[in-house]
Write an enzyme that holds these catalytic residues in place. Structure first.
Site, PDB file in Angstrom:
ATOM      1  N   SER A  51       0.658   2.580  -2.801  1.00  0.00           N
ATOM      2  CA  SER A  51       0.818   2.358  -2.020  1.00  0.00           C
ATOM      3  C   SER A  51      -0.399   2.700  -0.749  1.00  0.00           C
ATOM      4  O   SER A  51      -0.006   2.706   0.140  1.00  0.00           O
ATOM      5  CB  SER A  51       2.693   2.009  -1.033  1.00  0.00           C
ATOM      6  N   LYS A  90       5.544   6.976   2.635  1.00  0.00           N
ATOM      7  CA  LYS A  90       4.360   6.213   3.776  1.00  0.00           C
ATOM      8  C   LYS A  90       4.312   7.536   4.828  1.00  0.00           C
ATOM      9  O   LYS A  90       5.198   8.078   5.032  1.00  0.00           O
ATOM     10  CB  LYS A  90       5.192   5.239   3.842  1.00  0.00           C
TER      11      LYS A  90
END
EC number: 3.4.21.88
Length: 204
Positions: free
Chosen positions: A128, A165
């Site tokens: 990610s 993230k």
């Protein structure tokens, strides 16, 4: 040290094992490992011996941190060269990220590589964050902190899973944005930030 001459057999075994572990692994043993090494089944008995060793000025302990048992003879060497940083595995429900049951291992990291504050290491799972240069299997060095500024890369806890993230706080929600064009951002009302990514280790 002269105090070593006053040690009983069991205390000397414990001190020798702590020194050996620091020398060979770069970090101190846990109380359970000490007990196994010297044949003591009771953790409280090991703790009693550690208190005696500390009273004699032979070790330094920090009861608030796991494995924080440093033989004072070796302390300058350990402090000047490397620090033992915990590697976090699965996060147990409701526990602080640095709770002992969450720690899989320890890695020795040069002190020059670390800034101020407490740190932990998280192994990256998935892709990610590939567009930020963070790849599956990388080890992230994370500075423990409870908040972050917009745009910083953080480790956040979602449903007791640690995720990496970019952090953005909006008016009424938090956006956790991946660095992968094929993935969508995650939006939540609130989130627990475990720390800010401060460095990266990669095996080639």
């Amino acid at each position: 040290m002269n105090n070593e001459l006053k040690l009983g057999k069991r205390q000397k075994q414990i001190l020798d094992f702590i020194k050996q572990s620091c020398k060979e692994k770069g970090y101190p043993p846990s109380v359970r490992e000490i007990g196994q090494a010297v044949g003591l089944k009771s953790s409280s008995t090991v703790h009693t011996h550690l208190v005696r060793l500390e009273e004699k000025g032979l070790i330094r302990r920090d009861p608030a941190k796991p494995r924080a048992i440093i033989p004072l003879d070796d302390e300058p060497l350990l402090q000047s060269e490397a620090l033992s940083v915990p590697v976090i595995g699965n996060v147990a429900a409701g526990s602080p990220i640095l709770a002992e049951q969450n720690i899989d291992n320890y890695l020795s990291i040069p002190v020059d590589f670390l800034g101020s504050g407490n740190h932990f290491i998280l192994k990256v799972k998935g892709d990610s964050m590939i567009e930020a240069g963070i790849l599956d299997g990388d080890y992230l060095i994370v500075r423990e902190q409870a908040d972050a500024s917009n745009g910083e890369i953080v480790v956040a806890l979602l449903d007791n899973e640690a995720t990496v993230k970019r952090f953005y706080r909006r008016d009424d929600y938090v956006e956790l944005r991946p660095e992968n064009a094929l993935m969508d951002p995650i939006t939540v009302n609130n989130v627990q930030v475990a720390g800010k990514v401060a460095g990266l280790l990669r095996r080639i």
